[in-house]
Design an enzyme around this catalytic site. Structure first.
Site, PDB file in Angstrom:
ATOM      1  N   ARG A  98       0.845  -1.201   0.000  1.00 16.77           N
ATOM      2  CA  ARG A  98       0.000   0.000   0.000  1.00 16.77           C
ATOM      3  C   ARG A  98       0.878   1.249   0.000  1.00 16.77           C
ATOM      4  O   ARG A  98       1.947   1.279   0.632  1.00 16.77           O
ATOM      5  CB  ARG A  98      -0.885  -0.010   1.245  1.00 16.77           C
ATOM      6  CG  ARG A  98      -1.855   1.169   1.375  1.00 16.77           C
ATOM      7  CD  ARG A  98      -2.903   1.137   0.317  1.00 16.77           C
ATOM      8  NE  ARG A  98      -4.105   1.920   0.707  1.00 16.77           N
ATOM      9  CZ  ARG A  98      -5.006   2.340  -0.148  1.00 16.77           C
ATOM     10  NH1 ARG A  98      -4.867   2.085  -1.443  1.00 16.77           N
ATOM     11  NH2 ARG A  98      -6.071   3.007   0.274  1.00 16.77           N
ATOM     12  N   THR A 391      -9.473   0.088  -9.885  1.00 12.97           N
ATOM     13  CA  THR A 391      -8.670  -1.032  -9.389  1.00 12.97           C
ATOM     14  C   THR A 391      -8.741  -2.248 -10.324  1.00 12.97           C
ATOM     15  O   THR A 391      -9.493  -2.276 -11.290  1.00 12.97           O
ATOM     16  CB  THR A 391      -9.107  -1.398  -7.950  1.00 12.97           C
ATOM     17  OG1 THR A 391      -9.112  -0.203  -7.161  1.00 12.97           O
ATOM     18  CG2 THR A 391      -8.204  -2.390  -7.297  1.00 12.97           C
ATOM     19  N   ASP A 431      -7.719   8.371  -0.213  1.00  5.92           N
ATOM     20  CA  ASP A 431      -8.373   7.311   0.559  1.00  5.92           C
ATOM     21  C   ASP A 431      -8.318   7.590   2.057  1.00  5.92           C
ATOM     22  O   ASP A 431      -8.975   6.910   2.842  1.00  5.92           O
ATOM     23  CB  ASP A 431      -7.730   5.951   0.266  1.00  5.92           C
ATOM     24  CG  ASP A 431      -8.405   5.220  -0.873  1.00  5.92           C
ATOM     25  OD1 ASP A 431      -9.385   5.748  -1.426  1.00  5.92           O
ATOM     26  OD2 ASP A 431      -7.959   4.106  -1.219  1.00  5.92           O
ATOM     27  N   SER A 455      -8.111   1.042   2.962  1.00  7.32           N
ATOM     28  CA  SER A 455      -8.530   0.575   1.649  1.00  7.32           C
ATOM     29  C   SER A 455      -9.726  -0.349   1.815  1.00  7.32           C
ATOM     30  O   SER A 455     -10.072  -0.758   2.924  1.00  7.32           O
ATOM     31  CB  SER A 455      -7.367  -0.171   0.988  1.00  7.32           C
ATOM     32  OG  SER A 455      -7.779  -0.854  -0.174  1.00  7.32           O
ATOM     33  N   GLY A 477     -13.313  -2.209  -7.562  1.00  8.61           N
ATOM     34  CA  GLY A 477     -14.614  -1.597  -7.312  1.00  8.61           C
ATOM     35  C   GLY A 477     -14.641  -0.598  -6.184  1.00  8.61           C
ATOM     36  O   GLY A 477     -15.717  -0.241  -5.704  1.00  8.61           O
TER      37      GLY A 477
END
Length: 573
Positions: A98, A391, A431, A455, A477
């Site tokens: 990440r 994604t 995010d 996430s 999604g």
């Protein structure tokens, strides 16, 4: 609590149209290895590596490199990923690639002068949104531990396609054409658009041959120098310069941020469900916790007693999702910075208590976060997120039984819309919660230097009772990922569907708001009955991209979501 007693309350069973067609047309079988990815070029690259004796990790690296080129709107080497790896012999690893916030990031970087969250689009289309990419370092770590072919060889398919060109897919062409900003962005406007006779920019058409020499050079540096070819030298300098000179709100990403990035080993989250063991990623993604919570709640009901996608099934799954999404919004953040009450959220008695709040005859409406038995998590405020449905997900199984389930992203479609080294740069920092404090309480997912944003990515590997591999699946999604993956798992584990049937189902989920159902599918016929149960029904377009592999009776069974352009390739060595 058997569901049989609730069938008269909920109404008649509604079966999906078209499942029988998938029984005949949708199965994909391979006897030794298999790749299921969102683009045929990517699937073939992974299969090429596997045919040459590569491991699942080797193939995954090749797949991701090609996806960066052919599906740049979804994922890339300048983004982030979460990956589960099963070694085929008893060991499951969770890799965290990440992105991280740069050292110059501040908690209020997405607030205006009045300390209110700024609009999401300007935030996304800015240098501030770009986090330190994690994919390359994560793959380097995994390759050191599980690779079999030379690192440099894994980039050959992507280098070849970047140099010789690839045919633009219908999905990519449509994404370019509908994006109102891409044509205005430096670099991107020259790469994704051509000029007509009048000098107007025209989106690249489906079927056109597109070359990316800049990305070929980036790949050659990575192939030659390993991860340092990305995190140091000209590739790193290009990324930093692009962020610093972004047309809107330049960012603070530095060479030191890139050089200091570390991929992490995490402890996988595994919990029993029926006769299976379901394993997922831990925080900083919320996907694993949320999916395991939904399954833990549904464990209290006999989902196998009802027909797939019936009114009862949709109601109970949606209500369980409300509860999980409510908890997700309060308790999840980067575990290196905040305490995440993982054990308390997955404790069976807690999930039983949450299940007891589900009324079979009426929707609960808005769910509230549960009161977990963990005092350290009491004082969190609610997350204020900005999520986009982008994604990519792919799965790989090699001839030695090693399995990869990986979800990878640049966040929004085309990420920040900034390009460097032939790559789209991510916008993952959006995010984070835009508001660091909510109702006077600190938000677990607030921005901090070096921190990883929460996430929804949710790669999953499922094992049989004896510990053998059963299935690997995941989806893109954005915040909808959790619902996509959970519904698919119920289809596989409770309704005994094959992989293609499961990934092709009409989609629905409830993110603790309206019950969202996939527009244009047979689910819309349930709307009146769902409304009678108190659900606010909202038909929307759902671009899931589920890709999975299942092993049953010694054979591999793969599935590629028909909503995307994915392909399953399997075979024997």
């Amino acid at each position: 609590m058997p569901l049989k007693r609730f069938l008269p309350v909920a109404g008649a069973v509604f079966l999906i149209i078209g499942i029988s067609a998938w029984l005949v047309l949708g199965r994909n079988h391979g006897s030794a290895y298999m790749v299921a990815a969102a683009n045929p070029y990517a699937s073939e690259a992974g299969a090429e590596i596997l045919r040459e004796g590569g491991s699942a990790v080797d193939a995954a690296i090749a797949v991701q490199a090609v996806l960066t080129l052919v599906e740049p709107e979804s994922s890339g080497l300048a983004g982030g990923a979460f990956m589960l790896h099963w070694d085929g012999a008893g060991k499951l690893d969770a890799y965290d690639g990440r992105e991280t916030a740069p050292t110059g990031a501040t908690p209020d970087m997405f607030l205006d002068a009045a300390q209110k969250p700024i609009d999401k689009i300007p935030a996304i289309l800015s240098g501030r949104s770009v986090g330190t990419p994690g994919v390359v370092r994560m793959f380097w770590l995994a390759h050191q531990e599980h690779g079999t072919l030379p690192w440099a060889k894994l980039f050959e398919p992507a280098i070849r396609l970047s140099t010789d060109g690839f045919k633009v897919s219908a999905k990519l062409a449509a994404a370019i054409a509908r994006d109102p900003v891409l044509v205005k962005m430096p670099v991107a406007q020259d790469y994704f658009f051509t000029k007509d006779d009048k000098g107007n920019r025209v989106p690249v058409a489906a079927g056109a041959l597109l070359k990316n020499p800049a990305f070929a050079e980036t790949l050659k540096l990575i192939a030659d120098k390993g991860a340092d070819g990305f995190y140091q030298g000209p590739v790193a300098q290009g990324i930093v310069d692009t962020v610093a000179h972004a047309p809107s709100m330049p960012g603070t990403l530095s060479l030191a941020d890139l050089a200091g990035y570390e991929a992490k080993h995490r402890e996988p989250l595994c919990r029993p469900y029926r006769v299976y063991r379901v394993c997922a990623m831990p925080p900083p993604t919320s996907g694993g916790i949320a999916t395991l919570q939904v399954l833990g709640i549904l464990e209290n009901f006999d989902m196998g007693e009802i027909e797939p996608m019936s009114l009862v099934a949709v109601h109970f799954i949606a209500e369980a999702e409300k509860l999980a999404y409510a908890d997700r919004g309060k308790y999840v953040g980067d575990p290196d910075f905040v305490h995440v009450p993982v054990e308390a959220l997955l404790e069976p008695r807690y999930l039983k208590a949450r299940a007891d709040t589900i009324d079979p005859s009426r929707s609960m409406g808005k769910a509230i976060p549960g009161e977990v038995a963990d005092k350290r998590a009491e004082g969190y405020g609610l997350n204020v997120p900005v999520d986009f449905p982008s994604t990519s997900h792919f799965t790989v199984m090699d001839a030695q039984g090693r399995v990869i389930s990986i979800t990878t992203s640049v966040e929004a479609p085309f990420g920040s819309h900034l390009m460097s080294g032939g790559m789209i740069l991510n916008n993952q920092l959006t995010d984070f919660s835009f508001a660091p404090v909510q109702d006077g309480k600190p938000v677990a997912n607030a921005i901090a230097p070096g921190k990883r944003p929460m996430s929804a990515m949710d790669p999953v590997i499922v094992f049989n009772k004896d510990g053998s591999f059963f299935a690997a699946v995941g989806s893109p999604g954005g915040p909808l990922i959790i619902g996509y993956v959970t519904e698919t798992l119920v289809a596989l584990l409770d309704w005994k569907m094959d992989m293609q049937q499961a990934v092709a189902l009409p989609r629905f989920l409830d993110r603790n708001g309206p019950l969202e159902i996939e527009k244009g599918t047979s689910l819309e016929a349930l709307t009146p009955q769902l409304q009678q149960l108190g659900h606010e029904v909202k038909p929307i377009t759902m671009n899931s991209g589920l890709h999975g592999i299942r092993e049953i009776d010694g054979k591999l069974d793969g599935g590629a979501d028909p909503r995307r352009e994915g392909k399953v390739i399997g075979g024997a060595l």
